[in-house]
Every structure is written in C-alpha cells, then in structure tokens.
Design an enzyme around this catalytic site. Sequence first.
Site, PDB file in Angstrom:
ATOM      1  N   GLN A   1     -12.477 -13.340  -7.862  1.00  0.00           N
ATOM      2  CA  GLN A   1     -11.651 -14.049  -6.870  1.00  0.00           C
ATOM      3  C   GLN A   1     -11.701 -15.554  -7.044  1.00  0.00           C
ATOM      4  OE1 GLN A   1      -9.388 -13.034  -4.839  1.00  0.00           O
ATOM      5  NE2 GLN A   1      -9.763 -10.835  -4.888  1.00  0.00           N
TER       6      GLN A   1
ATOM      7  N   SER B   1     -10.678 -11.285 -13.827  1.00  0.00           N
ATOM      8  CA  SER B   1      -9.596 -10.300 -13.896  1.00  0.00           C
ATOM      9  C   SER B   1      -8.258 -11.031 -13.943  1.00  0.00           C
ATOM     10  CB  SER B   1      -9.667  -9.413 -12.658  1.00  0.00           C
ATOM     11  OG  SER B   1      -8.541  -8.557 -12.596  1.00  0.00           O
TER      12      SER B   1
ATOM     13  N   THR C   1      -7.850   0.411 -29.092  1.00  0.00           N
ATOM     14  CA  THR C   1      -6.880  -0.635 -29.456  1.00  0.00           C
ATOM     15  C   THR C   1      -6.691  -1.578 -28.283  1.00  0.00           C
ATOM     16  OG1 THR C   1      -5.789   0.887 -30.955  1.00  0.00           O
ATOM     17  CG2 THR C   1      -4.509  -1.032 -30.244  1.00  0.00           C
TER      18      THR C   1
ATOM     19  N   CYS D   1      -7.910  -1.061  -0.546  1.00  0.00           N
ATOM     20  CA  CYS D   1      -8.597  -0.020  -1.301  1.00  0.00           C
ATOM     21  C   CYS D   1      -7.559   0.924  -1.880  1.00  0.00           C
ATOM     22  CB  CYS D   1      -9.635   0.703  -0.452  1.00  0.00           C
ATOM     23  SG  CYS D   1      -9.013   1.291   1.095  1.00  0.00           S
TER      24      CYS D   1
HETATM   25  N1  PLP Z   1     -14.173  -8.005  -7.895  1.00  0.00           N
HETATM   26  C1  PLP Z   1     -13.548  -8.576  -6.855  1.00  0.00           C
HETATM   27  C2  PLP Z   1     -14.242  -9.619  -6.060  1.00  0.00           C
HETATM   28  C3  PLP Z   1     -12.248  -8.198  -6.525  1.00  0.00           C
HETATM   29  O1  PLP Z   1     -11.632  -8.761  -5.483  1.00  0.00           O
HETATM   30  C4  PLP Z   1     -11.613  -7.201  -7.302  1.00  0.00           C
HETATM   31  C5  PLP Z   1     -10.254  -6.723  -6.953  1.00  0.00           C
HETATM   32  O2  PLP Z   1      -9.891  -6.630  -5.800  1.00  0.00           O
HETATM   33  C6  PLP Z   1     -12.313  -6.643  -8.384  1.00  0.00           C
HETATM   34  C7  PLP Z   1     -13.590  -7.072  -8.650  1.00  0.00           C
HETATM   35  C8  PLP Z   1     -11.702  -5.576  -9.247  1.00  0.00           C
HETATM   36  O3  PLP Z   1     -10.834  -6.153 -10.194  1.00  0.00           O
HETATM   37  P1  PLP Z   1      -9.714  -5.227 -10.880  1.00  0.00           P
HETATM   38  O4  PLP Z   1      -8.696  -4.956  -9.842  1.00  0.00           O
HETATM   39  O5  PLP Z   1      -9.190  -6.089 -12.003  1.00  0.00           O
HETATM   40  O6  PLP Z   1     -10.400  -4.025 -11.389  1.00  0.00           O
END
Ligand code: PLP
Length: 379
Positions: free
Chosen positions: A178, A198, A236, A317
């Site tokens: 985040q 991410s 890949t 979720c």
């Molecule tokens: N960590 C945090 C703090 C997140 O807010 C999220 C997604 O909401 C994730 C990990 C998971 O990331 P991803 O959706 O790319 O798997």
Amino acid sequence: MSQAVYLDYNATARVRPEAAAAVAHALEVGGNPSSVHAAGRAARALVEQAREAVAAMIAAPVSTVIFTSGGTEANALAIESAVAAGARRLIVSAIEHDSVRETARAQGVAVETLPVTRDGIADLDWLRARLRAWDPADGQPFVALMLANNETGVIQPVAEAAELVRAAGGWLHVDAVQAAGKMPIDSRALGADTLSVSAHKIGGPQGVGALTFGPRATMSRRQHGGGQERGRRGGTENVLGISGFGAAASIPVSPDRNSAWRDAAAARLKSVGAVIMGEAAPRLANTLCVATPELASDLQVMGLDLARVMVSAGSACSSGKVKASPVLQAMGQGDLAGCAIRVSGGWDTTEGDWNRFVEAWFEVHGRHAARRRPVGANA
Ligand code: PLP
C-alpha cells in the site's frame, strides 16, 4: 446522470495510461523472454527494463527483484523462505494483510501477534521485550510489519522495528504494497530483509508483484520449472503485466493532493459524530478510514454505491462480503469495526470527487438518522 466517483484506490488503482500503453506495446512485441532469437531478446529487454524501474522505485539492487503474481505471492515467498531457512516462530503484526497473516498461519510453526496501539501503530516496546526473551530453539526471529496499512493508511515505524530485529539477528519482512506509489520507499534504508510490492496498487495491471531481498535473507524456490527469475520462480514471465508494472513504477511519487481534500471531507463527517481511525498517527495522504456509530458499514457502502460513489468497508475480500475489520478490532476499536468505511483516492482523483462523496454520504447518513429517530420526536 452524474459520473461515477471511484474512491477505492487501496483496493485497486485506476490503470495509469503509461501502464496501459506499456501493456499494449508488450503485446505487440510478443516473444518468450527465455528464447534466444530476436523476439525473445525483445521480450527479455522489456522484463529487465521493468525490473530496473521497480528496483529504482524501492531503492533496491536490480538483481534482488523477483517478479511474482502479485503482493500475495511476494508475501508468501518471503514467509516460506524464512521458514525454510529455519524460523520456528513468526511474529506478525496484528494489522497485516490476510496474505501475510494466513500464510504465516499455514506454515505449521508458532505465530505470535505484534499488537498495535489505538492509533494503529505497532507497539515497539512489546517487540523489544519479546525479542529480548527470544528462545534460540525457535530459530531466527522473523517479524512481519507492513509499511502502511491498507485500511487506515497508518504508516508504521519500520526503520525502528528493523533496528530491533537486526539486533536480535532476525529477519524483517515489510509488506510495502500500500505504501508503494504513495510515499518514497528506500528498502535498504528501512532495514527490510524482504519487501513486497504489487503493480495494481500503483496504477499497473493486476496479477503482478515483486519481492526484493537483502543479503541476510535466504530465498527459497517457490515454483519449480524452467529456472526463470534466477531459479527462484519458474514459469514464463508475465511480460505484459511486468511491462505495465515497470511503466507505473517509473512515475515519480509526487506530493499527494488528496491529503487536503481528504482532511476537508473528514472534518465535515466529524461534525456529525464520525470518528477518524488513526487520525493522530502519520498516515498515507490518500486514505480515510472513518467510522460512524450506529451506521453499519454495508449500509454506507451500498448507499454510496447507489449514488454512484465507490468506497469500501474495511479491506476488500475475495468473496465480496463485508466483514468486521480485524484491523480495527486490533486497534481496540471493535465497537466501531462494523461501522467503518475506507475512502481512498488516487492519481486521477479530484476535489470534486471528494465533495461528491461527502454529499452522498450525508444523504445516506440523513436517511438512516431519520429512520432511527423515535416516533413523535421533533425533526
Ligand atoms: N498486502 C496489502 C497491504 C494489500 O493491501 C494487498 C491487497 O489488497 C496485498 C498485500 C495483496 O496484493 P495482491 O492483490 O497483489 O495479491
């Protein structure tokens, strides 16, 4: 009809045009990055260019960036590697994302919870005392502490935690999913042994993320296969996603204009009794977590959705269900956990979007206040 307002960037950011263009370009390039011919070399160049951009975003050496399928897998790679390296007891902060909490729980080793204060900040006195009493039979201490919380936006004292973990010879994993794109990140200055990001939280595509690791972290192989990602993750590469990630990561973090608009919105909601979660703590500029006593989160989210304003209740979720937030419960705000919503702006959010949110929210609030009013009471 007025345009829809999207204020759920912490769930997923709107894709940046630069990222969309990079994905389209990668589609045209084609090629498998492992092929030695020209098309393969062109695809490889895209992947490596993106790796440099992601490494620069988090100030990590390029050779330590492993691309994954997202933040979830990056977190899992860190935790599984620590357990494979001998960790027998994991300390996980109470406000970690499910991808950290649930992965830790699934390891078959002991898991302890690092508590947070009422403002949602990790309790470092607890951590210090716990690490001092560490039993060497539990292997290397492993601590997971995120950089910024997805629900409240509260920024954690990661560098201070890193000092404690390092003094105890431990491994600190930092989920920076985040924080990325919203604040500058220097993974080495923070003292993270592993750090995850991410793409879709920074305006890149969904389904791609990355993990960086420092010299004290022994990474294990998560996915066997053709030796991609220096043998750490076979398969890949997701060239399209990685290219989009690289493009989004190349956009410098600039001061976030959402901060002033967010605070103005918060002030208006507070005037009718709403409570801002983590208000006294340092927070991401884009995030507002606000609870309104006696006004359930789902009523707010659905009422706002009808007014074409998109926000979320706690963390999104996969089932789409609204459940009371464990993060707010951990903050001792359990009474309000079912009444909280998260409003989060992003790179193309305007002041008008925040104003529309406030107007729509007051309509929802007014409707439910009227229903709660006892019969015969004065208006
Ligand atoms: N960590 C945090 C703090 C997140 O807010 C999220 C997604 O909401 C994730 C990990 C998971 O990331 P991803 O959706 O790319 O798997």
